[in-house]
Scaffold this motif. Structure first.
Motif, mmCIF file in Angstrom:
data_model
loop_
_atom_site.group_PDB
_atom_site.id
_atom_site.type_symbol
_atom_site.label_atom_id
_atom_site.label_comp_id
_atom_site.label_asym_id
_atom_site.label_seq_id
_atom_site.Cartn_x
_atom_site.Cartn_y
_atom_site.Cartn_z
ATOM 1 N N VAL A 281 0.826 -1.205 0.000
ATOM 2 C CA VAL A 281 0.000 0.000 0.000
ATOM 3 C C VAL A 281 0.864 1.260 0.000
ATOM 4 C CG1 VAL A 281 -2.013 -1.098 1.026
ATOM 5 C CG2 VAL A 281 -0.278 -0.079 2.512
ATOM 6 N N GLY A 282 2.182 1.096 0.174
ATOM 7 C CA GLY A 282 3.097 2.218 0.019
ATOM 8 C C GLY A 282 3.171 2.731 -1.404
ATOM 9 N N TYR A 283 2.521 2.050 -2.339
ATOM 10 C CA TYR A 283 2.419 2.556 -3.705
ATOM 11 C C TYR A 283 1.330 3.624 -3.828
ATOM 12 C CZ TYR A 283 5.288 -1.527 -4.842
ATOM 13 O OH TYR A 283 6.279 -2.472 -4.895
ATOM 14 N N ARG A 284 0.661 3.876 -2.736
ATOM 15 C CA ARG A 284 -0.248 5.014 -2.567
ATOM 16 C C ARG A 284 -1.248 5.148 -3.715
ATOM 17 N NH1 ARG A 284 4.912 7.135 -0.332
ATOM 18 N NH2 ARG A 284 4.585 7.516 1.900
ATOM 19 N N THR A 323 -3.523 16.140 0.336
ATOM 20 C CA THR A 323 -3.628 16.601 1.732
ATOM 21 C C THR A 323 -2.686 15.856 2.669
ATOM 22 O OG1 THR A 323 -5.376 15.026 2.381
ATOM 23 C CG2 THR A 323 -6.067 17.082 1.316
ATOM 24 N N GLN A 324 -1.982 14.857 2.165
ATOM 25 C CA GLN A 324 -1.072 14.068 3.009
ATOM 26 C C GLN A 324 0.330 14.687 2.938
ATOM 27 O OE1 GLN A 324 -2.744 11.532 4.893
ATOM 28 N NE2 GLN A 324 -4.230 12.907 3.958
ATOM 29 N N HIS A 325 0.510 15.745 3.710
ATOM 30 C CA HIS A 325 1.710 16.578 3.568
ATOM 31 C C HIS A 325 2.974 15.951 4.152
ATOM 32 C CE1 HIS A 325 -0.995 19.654 2.180
ATOM 33 N NE2 HIS A 325 -1.659 19.672 3.321
ATOM 34 N N ASP A 326 2.821 14.874 4.892
ATOM 35 C CA ASP A 326 3.985 14.281 5.550
ATOM 36 C C ASP A 326 4.583 13.100 4.804
ATOM 37 O OD1 ASP A 326 3.836 16.073 7.706
ATOM 38 O OD2 ASP A 326 2.312 14.836 8.692
ATOM 39 N N MET A 327 4.103 12.817 3.591
ATOM 40 C CA MET A 327 4.591 11.627 2.880
ATOM 41 C C MET A 327 5.858 11.907 2.081
ATOM 42 S SD MET A 327 1.816 11.172 -0.196
ATOM 43 C CE MET A 327 1.559 12.394 -1.479
ATOM 44 N N TRP A 328 6.372 13.133 2.155
ATOM 45 C CA TRP A 328 7.523 13.531 1.351
ATOM 46 C C TRP A 328 8.804 13.562 2.178
ATOM 47 C CZ3 TRP A 328 5.776 13.610 -3.436
ATOM 48 C CH2 TRP A 328 4.437 13.982 -3.678
ATOM 49 N N SER A 329 9.935 13.312 1.507
ATOM 50 C CA SER A 329 11.230 13.573 2.124
ATOM 51 C C SER A 329 11.470 15.087 2.111
ATOM 52 C CB SER A 329 12.343 12.869 1.341
ATOM 53 O OG SER A 329 12.587 13.534 0.104
ATOM 54 N N PRO A 330 12.438 15.590 2.871
ATOM 55 C CA PRO A 330 12.706 17.040 2.852
ATOM 56 C C PRO A 330 13.085 17.570 1.473
ATOM 57 C CG PRO A 330 13.711 16.034 4.776
ATOM 58 C CD PRO A 330 13.209 14.902 3.915
ATOM 59 N N SER A 331 13.558 16.690 0.584
ATOM 60 C CA SER A 331 13.918 17.131 -0.763
ATOM 61 C C SER A 331 12.783 16.962 -1.759
ATOM 62 C CB SER A 331 15.150 16.356 -1.249
ATOM 63 O OG SER A 331 14.918 14.970 -1.169
ATOM 64 N N GLY A 332 11.610 16.530 -1.269
ATOM 65 C CA GLY A 332 10.440 16.494 -2.125
ATOM 66 C C GLY A 332 10.172 15.184 -2.822
ATOM 67 N N GLY A 337 6.301 4.436 3.034
ATOM 68 C CA GLY A 337 5.274 4.641 4.047
ATOM 69 C C GLY A 337 3.922 4.812 3.409
ATOM 70 N N TYR A 338 3.024 5.423 4.139
ATOM 71 C CA TYR A 338 1.685 5.685 3.626
ATOM 72 C C TYR A 338 1.394 7.172 3.813
ATOM 73 C CZ TYR A 338 -3.135 4.534 2.271
ATOM 74 O OH TYR A 338 -4.339 4.455 1.616
ATOM 75 N N SER A 339 0.736 7.564 4.899
ATOM 76 C CA SER A 339 0.492 8.983 5.115
ATOM 77 C C SER A 339 1.712 9.709 5.664
ATOM 78 C CB SER A 339 -0.690 9.182 6.075
ATOM 79 O OG SER A 339 -1.904 8.845 5.440
ATOM 80 N N TYR A 340 2.693 8.951 6.115
ATOM 81 C CA TYR A 340 3.945 9.525 6.621
ATOM 82 C C TYR A 340 5.027 8.464 6.458
ATOM 83 C CZ TYR A 340 2.775 6.715 10.732
ATOM 84 O OH TYR A 340 2.451 5.673 11.571
ATOM 85 N N PRO A 341 6.309 8.804 6.565
ATOM 86 C CA PRO A 341 7.366 7.799 6.412
ATOM 87 C C PRO A 341 7.244 6.724 7.481
ATOM 88 C CG PRO A 341 8.272 10.020 6.278
ATOM 89 C CD PRO A 341 6.854 10.165 6.742
ATOM 90 N N ASN A 342 7.294 5.465 7.056
ATOM 91 C CA ASN A 342 7.060 4.380 8.007
ATOM 92 C C ASN A 342 7.714 3.102 7.492
ATOM 93 O OD1 ASN A 342 6.027 2.329 9.644
ATOM 94 N ND2 ASN A 342 4.050 3.328 9.873
#
Length: 647
Positions: A281-284, A323-332, A337-342
């Motif tokens: 499901v990390g393929y979002r 709207t899932q703003h936390d799924m990105w690395s700092p470089s974009g 993960g799914y909604s956040y790095p996991n």
């Protein structure tokens, strides 16, 4: 093929600092041009991570994966090619197109410094041959831009190597089909015998009513690989690209898609969220690619679906991911993960570039702008499909009551020992709003994070066994006979050789839309199970404040409310809250799990009737309404009471 400069500036310097928002999130989605811009915003941050000759992409993150580092970087290169190929196939342009063309040239050169390497049996490189084959098939300028020697290199790497190797007996076989198909479409050397043999074998995975299994007999795995990640998706692409040469098979694949569409529509709620279920499901947003593929393959939609509904499913889904703003690395770049790095939920095949399989969602960009997929107004499909539906082949009961889409599940299991497999396939319920939880550790309930599961312990609560494999599972009809009544899922499973459980899963109804029932008949033939744990990391389990009566139940209120209550008259269960270890849930990094606990002594047979409450937050739902249905518990149906009384 000349690279286009496009309309967006380079973003090689993109850094997402405190409270920053990715450009991906800032694009209003309404039409084809806006989705093209969305893809460009996804591809742009990859620029600084290309190798000097452009044949590899080393996405941020030093995490290891089960295959070699070169294959990992080939994955980072190839998976975004899904999106670029779809963009080019639809007449779109991208300023970085030349990056991938140069990368293909150098990656397939066996004498070059960035050669991708010959694949071995069951090699990850075979997966990445699929987007390359598709790109060659739909963007002929790539092939035309190669010299004769470079074409021979592509033929050798893409065709000869994969046709000579063994592959897993799963959806992977489709990847070899597309490697050959890409060469065939450009007049290159390919193996018609291997192509035909693979498609014939893949057809043995078909189970009926549109559904294919991800593997042969003896495996029951029908997740997003059976629809959007691989099988249905690639069947539809094949029907489009090879339909003239293979019209009967193309027609059959379209027919299957028509049947499956009426089932798959139940996995997407009004807010655009899909129900996370199973692996990868990390393929979002690849979860929604089936719907764009329907349009790409010119499938005639089955009633009552319309192209406005299909368009709505796709665009609402993409908007939710915005709207899932936390799924990105700092470089974009996308993270694992799914909604956040996991990393807890990741599979052992998820490299830092793995999430870009999400680019399958952009198959809609290969659809002409004159197609009704693009010209129709968005509609919701939930006005015309049933709110409750049993799906025979995946063993699911789908529901959309009480503010979210949910599936009840029985019988599915991964065919190999995957991390968290009991949570990804063996849980009782999966929700579009709440996601599922995986264990970040294997010691005490906080680490097991047993959301939507029944855990049994024979050592005082240190280690827990749950449902992973079902000995049998089927959809029945409760009461009425002759097919009447509410659908019920029944599974039989044994967490220990001498402990046996029969589980009944009953969906919500209109009277109590925020509740569903889970009923377990536990027979502890050879040992005591399920005692109160000796160890709980967040509080003292011996204090009265830690427990409530089972019928009184336990609930947690935050982003909506969830809760659980015991409805059996006897059994002595108590209710408590388990503060799951952080980052165990896919959607929320901090979660509390309302839990019932009891004890079954050796030789006892016990019925546990659990009512599970779920009311998500959402439009028009105020905080003081989160528990508005908590006091109105569902009725246990008469047929089940009779069965309990006679067992």
């Amino acid at each position: 093929m000349a690279a286009s400069q496009g309309t967006r500036p380079p973003t090689s310097g993109l850094v997402l600092g405190y409270d920053a928002r990715h450009p991906f999130s800032a694009i209003p989605l309404a039409d084809r041009a806006s989705v093209q811009a969305l893809l460009r915003a996804l591809l742009d941050p990859l620029e600084p991570f290309f190798s000097p000759l452009r044949a590899r992409v080393r996405c941020p993150g030093a995490t290891a994966v089960r295959f070699d580092q070169t294959a990992s970087e080939v994955e980072g290169f190839a998976r975004p090619l899904w999106g670029l190929a779809c963009l080019l196939a639809g007449g779109g342009e991208y300023r970085g197109t030349r990056w991938w063309i140069d990368g293909i040239r150098h990656g397939t050169d066996p004498e070059g410094a960035e050669y991708w390497g010959w694949p071995r049996d069951n090699d990850q490189r075979m997966v990445e041959m699929c987007p390359l084959g598709f790109a060659l098939a739909v963007a002929p300028g790539i092939w035309e831009g190669l010299s004769d020697k470079e074409k021979a290199n592509v033929e050798s790497w893409l065709g000869n190597s994969i046709n000579e190797k063994n592959m897993p007996n799963t959806n992977w076989l489709w990847f070899r089909v597309f490697a050959n198909l890409g060469l065939k479409k450009n007049g290159g050397k390919f193996s018609p015998e291997r192509l035909e043999a693979d498609i014939r074998h893949l057809d043995t995975f078909y189970r009926g009513d549109g559904w294919s299994n991800d593997g042969p007999e003896g495996i029951h795995q029908m997740d997003y690989y059976s629809s959007s990640f691989a099988i249905h998706f690639l069947q539809l692409l094949y029907a489009k690209l090879a339909g003239e040469d293979d019209p009967e098979r193309a027609a059959e694949f379209k027919k299957r898609a028509q049947m499956a569409a009426l089932d798959l529509a139940h996995y997407y709620d009004e807010e655009g969220r899909a129900i996370p279920f199973g692996r990868s499901v990390g393929y979002r947003f690849a979860m929604v690619s089936f719907w764009g593929a329907l349009a790409y393959a010119d499938v005639e939609l089955p009633a009552p679906l319309t192209w406005g509904m299909v368009k709505g499913i796709v665009l609402r889904h993409l908007r939710w991911w915005q709207t899932q703003h936390d799924m990105w690395s700092p470089s974009g770049t996308l993270t694992i993960g799914y909604s956040y790095p996991n990393m807890y939920m990741a599979e052992n095949y998820n490299s830092p570039g793995s999430p870009y399989w999400a680019c399958l969602a952009f198959i809609c960009l290969a659809v002409p702008e004159t197609h009704p997929f693009w010209t129709s107004q968005e509609e919701t499909h939930w006005d015309v499909i049933p709110r409750i539906k049993a799906l025979k082949h995946p063993g699911h009961i789908m529901s959309n009551l009480g503010g979210h889409c949910m599936l009840l599940s029985s019988g599915q299991a991964c065919s190999y020992p995957m991390k968290g497999t009991h949570a990804k396939y063996g849980s009782f319920a999966y929700s579009s709003f709440y996601g599922y939880s995986v264990p970040p550790g294997l010691f005490t309930l906080e680490q097991y994070a047993l959301a939507s599961q029944l855990g049994l312990s024979d050592d005082g609560g240190e280690f827990w066994k749950t449902r992973r494999l079902s000995e049998s599972a089927l959809v029945e009809r409760g009461g009425g006979g002759g097919g009447a009544g509410t659908p019920v899922l029944v599974s039989r499973w044994s967490p220990f050789p001498d402990v046996h459980v029969t589980t009944y899963l009953l969906p919500p109804d209109e009277a109590t839309p925020n509740w569903h029932l889970r009923v377990h008949h536990v027979r502890a033939e050879g040992r005591d199970v399920g005692t109160r744990p000796r160890l709980m990391g967040n509080y003292d389990p011996e204090t009265p404040e830690a427990w409530a009566g089972g019928y009184e139940g336990a609930f947690a209120v935050s982003d909506g409310a969830v809760g659980i209550r015991a409805l059996e008259k006897e059994g002595g269960r108590t209710a408590t809250l388990v503060n799951a270890d952080p980052n165990s849930n896919l959607v929320q990094p901090r979660t509390t799990i309302p839990t019932l606990q009891g004890k079954v002594k050796k030789g006892e047979k016990v019925w546990y009737v659990s009512a599970i409450y779920a009311k998500p937050s959402g439009p028009g739902v105020s905080k003081d309404e989160y528990l508005s249905g908590w006091e109105t518990v569902p009725e246990v149906p008469g047929w089940l009471k009779e069965e309990m009384a006679t067992s």
